[in-house]
Design a protein around this motif. Sequence first.
Motif, PDB file in Angstrom:
ATOM      1  N   THR A 103       0.835  -1.205   0.000  1.00  0.00           N
ATOM      2  CA  THR A 103       0.000   0.000   0.000  1.00  0.00           C
ATOM      3  C   THR A 103       0.866   1.249   0.000  1.00  0.00           C
ATOM      4  OG1 THR A 103      -1.773  -1.170   1.171  1.00  0.00           O
ATOM      5  CG2 THR A 103      -1.814   1.238   1.228  1.00  0.00           C
ATOM      6  N   ALA A 104       1.941   1.240   0.802  1.00  0.00           N
ATOM      7  CA  ALA A 104       2.853   2.387   0.836  1.00  0.00           C
ATOM      8  C   ALA A 104       3.518   2.593  -0.521  1.00  0.00           C
ATOM      9  CB  ALA A 104       3.906   2.181   1.927  1.00  0.00           C
ATOM     10  N   ALA A 105       3.985   1.507  -1.131  1.00  0.00           N
ATOM     11  CA  ALA A 105       4.643   1.607  -2.434  1.00  0.00           C
ATOM     12  C   ALA A 105       3.681   2.120  -3.499  1.00  0.00           C
ATOM     13  CB  ALA A 105       5.205   0.250  -2.846  1.00  0.00           C
ATOM     14  N   GLY A 106       2.392   1.936  -3.277  1.00  0.00           N
ATOM     15  CA  GLY A 106       1.387   2.392  -4.229  1.00  0.00           C
ATOM     16  C   GLY A 106       1.356   3.893  -4.404  1.00  0.00           C
ATOM     17  N   ALA A 107       2.020   4.636  -3.533  1.00  0.00           N
ATOM     18  CA  ALA A 107       2.093   6.091  -3.686  1.00  0.00           C
ATOM     19  C   ALA A 107       3.028   6.492  -4.820  1.00  0.00           C
ATOM     20  CB  ALA A 107       2.561   6.731  -2.379  1.00  0.00           C
ATOM     21  N   LEU A 108       3.815   5.538  -5.313  1.00  0.00           N
ATOM     22  CA  LEU A 108       4.767   5.799  -6.384  1.00  0.00           C
ATOM     23  C   LEU A 108       4.328   5.099  -7.663  1.00  0.00           C
ATOM     24  CD1 LEU A 108       8.041   5.207  -4.316  1.00  0.00           C
ATOM     25  CD2 LEU A 108       7.121   7.424  -5.045  1.00  0.00           C
ATOM     26  N   SER A 109       4.816   5.604  -8.775  1.00  0.00           N
ATOM     27  CA  SER A 109       4.534   4.985 -10.068  1.00  0.00           C
ATOM     28  C   SER A 109       5.807   4.297 -10.559  1.00  0.00           C
ATOM     29  CB  SER A 109       4.099   6.059 -11.077  1.00  0.00           C
ATOM     30  OG  SER A 109       3.877   5.491 -12.340  1.00  0.00           O
ATOM     31  N   PHE A 110       5.695   2.999 -10.811  1.00  0.00           N
ATOM     32  CA  PHE A 110       6.850   2.208 -11.236  1.00  0.00           C
ATOM     33  C   PHE A 110       6.710   1.801 -12.701  1.00  0.00           C
ATOM     34  CE2 PHE A 110       6.515   1.589  -6.670  1.00  0.00           C
ATOM     35  CZ  PHE A 110       7.834   1.683  -6.239  1.00  0.00           C
ATOM     36  N   SER A 111       7.783   1.920 -13.438  1.00  0.00           N
ATOM     37  CA  SER A 111       7.802   1.385 -14.800  1.00  0.00           C
ATOM     38  C   SER A 111       8.255  -0.067 -14.796  1.00  0.00           C
ATOM     39  CB  SER A 111       8.737   2.217 -15.683  1.00  0.00           C
ATOM     40  OG  SER A 111      10.059   2.237 -15.157  1.00  0.00           O
ATOM     41  N   ASP A 112       8.834  -0.498 -13.679  1.00  0.00           N
ATOM     42  CA  ASP A 112       9.272  -1.889 -13.549  1.00  0.00           C
ATOM     43  C   ASP A 112       9.244  -2.251 -12.068  1.00  0.00           C
ATOM     44  OD1 ASP A 112      10.274  -4.397 -14.091  1.00  0.00           O
ATOM     45  OD2 ASP A 112      12.325  -3.744 -14.478  1.00  0.00           O
ATOM     46  N   TRP A 113       8.729  -3.434 -11.777  1.00  0.00           N
ATOM     47  CA  TRP A 113       8.720  -3.968 -10.412  1.00  0.00           C
ATOM     48  C   TRP A 113       8.626  -5.481 -10.525  1.00  0.00           C
ATOM     49  CZ3 TRP A 113       8.766  -1.772  -5.383  1.00  0.00           C
ATOM     50  CH2 TRP A 113       8.490  -2.650  -4.342  1.00  0.00           C
ATOM     51  N   ALA A 114       9.688  -6.162 -10.205  1.00  0.00           N
ATOM     52  CA  ALA A 114       9.711  -7.612 -10.362  1.00  0.00           C
ATOM     53  C   ALA A 114      10.781  -8.203  -9.454  1.00  0.00           C
ATOM     54  CB  ALA A 114       9.980  -7.989 -11.814  1.00  0.00           C
ATOM     55  N   TYR A 115      10.719  -9.526  -9.308  1.00  0.00           N
ATOM     56  CA  TYR A 115      11.720 -10.259  -8.526  1.00  0.00           C
ATOM     57  C   TYR A 115      12.405 -11.258  -9.435  1.00  0.00           C
ATOM     58  CZ  TYR A 115       9.482  -8.415  -4.297  1.00  0.00           C
ATOM     59  OH  TYR A 115       8.990  -7.592  -3.321  1.00  0.00           O
ATOM     60  N   GLU A 116      13.691 -11.471  -9.165  1.00  0.00           N
ATOM     61  CA  GLU A 116      14.468 -12.408  -9.956  1.00  0.00           C
ATOM     62  C   GLU A 116      15.161 -13.415  -9.037  1.00  0.00           C
ATOM     63  OE1 GLU A 116      15.855  -9.156 -13.357  1.00  0.00           O
ATOM     64  OE2 GLU A 116      17.115  -9.517 -11.588  1.00  0.00           O
ATOM     65  N   VAL A 117      15.014 -14.701  -9.342  1.00  0.00           N
ATOM     66  CA  VAL A 117      15.726 -15.743  -8.603  1.00  0.00           C
ATOM     67  C   VAL A 117      16.545 -16.536  -9.613  1.00  0.00           C
ATOM     68  CG1 VAL A 117      13.778 -17.359  -8.747  1.00  0.00           C
ATOM     69  CG2 VAL A 117      15.534 -17.660  -6.980  1.00  0.00           C
TER      70      VAL A 117
END
Length: 453
Positions: A103-117
């Motif tokens: 919810t906190a991160a939702g205040a920002l606009s991301f062009s990329d958000w992902a996880y890599e393993v």
Amino acid sequence: MSSDPMTSPAAGTNRKRRWEYPALIALGCAVVVILGLTVVLTDAPGSSQQSAAEADVARVSEVQALLDSWARAQMSDDPTSLAQFVDAAAAPGLLDAEIRRATAAGALSFSDWAYEVSPGTLVEAARTGSPDGVTLWGAQVNLRYALDGVDAAPTRKSVLMTFAERDGSWFVFADGSIVDVLGSGSQLSVDSWHGPWDFGPLAVSTNAAEDSIVVGHPGQQAFVDALAADLDGAVKNTTQLWGDGWSERAVVMVAGSPEEFTAMVGSQHDGSSIAAVSVADTVRDGASDVSGQRIIFSPAAASRLTSTTRQAVLRHEMMHIAARSQTRDGSPMWVLEGYAEYAGNRGSGRAAREIAPTLAAAVRSGDVPSEFPEDSQFGGVPVVSSLAYESAWSINAYIADRFGESELTELFRALAVGPSTPEEINRRIVDVLGVSIDDLRDGWVDWLHRTLG
């Protein structure tokens, strides 16, 4: 083997005795068994390793699929959808903490958000009290993110996560980026990076062009807004001095606590003695853009800085951002920090005695520096550090005054190349300014007398 006794009978034998047939059959079986054992013994390790590698690839693929869904849920309009991916036996506060974080991160606009393993990173986690029928796996995964319209390339930050394998399905069991899941204070995982969204709701403000951003927390809104208003002037000042070969944008973050400041800049800083610091990902040789560039203000900065010193600190750190791709560790600190200090105070209208009060007091008392400050003087004892930074500013101010700002910038580019011998430094100074380092130092000392005496 060079021959096979079953297919090579003795020469000249026309008819075998009746007892030879069972013997030959037994011998042939023995050879087959021996050959079989040889193959098994020879291939067993490789086969085992191959099977383990294939199993790891399969697990990584399944965990990556979980992380892809996990990331989409974090960025969705309904963070409560994260519940379907949290293991039933996870810590009671984990889901609520994850929802607050998303919810906190939702205040920002991301062009990329992902996880890599990556393959080879999943390690079975033997944990006392693990749920029955569940296998736990730990891994360092990379959180890959980019702020929309600001970051030219995504940054990657390492996060320790634990996954539960239950009846062929995978779930999140623990997340090292979560702060204080069990309510025991500001508990931070030393194995995980933490972003501002990990520390509560965000306060966000941008410059007029919305290509630079300031991120803090609700109680810091006034300071966040003031920094955002300073951004365009800081960018313009930096470009005037450095040139236009940089992104001309910035991400500024204001820490809400010493723990948050340390989490974002490293254990060597808690924000008690500095107002701000700039950080970045590792610089690749030849790269024109550097990912992960951030200016981090300490939680005490708002109360310690005036509007003038706030602008000076922002412009100082902005110059580090602009010059990062051409700055190498081990370069003389009087060059690296002095140039940034000059940029920070450039055009401020402040008198030299106000910019460098510790140095001015030393000059008036007759204790005029006779050498450029050493690298070791820029940290540690505050008085020594202050004198080093002010001396570095004055060297760069003197060069700009005598030779011009373009020559000052050219000298920075020539000297910010990493560790150099005194002879190499002297040669580069001669090449750019036409004087030796001894002549430069003598001229600087004379300038100190005239300017601060």
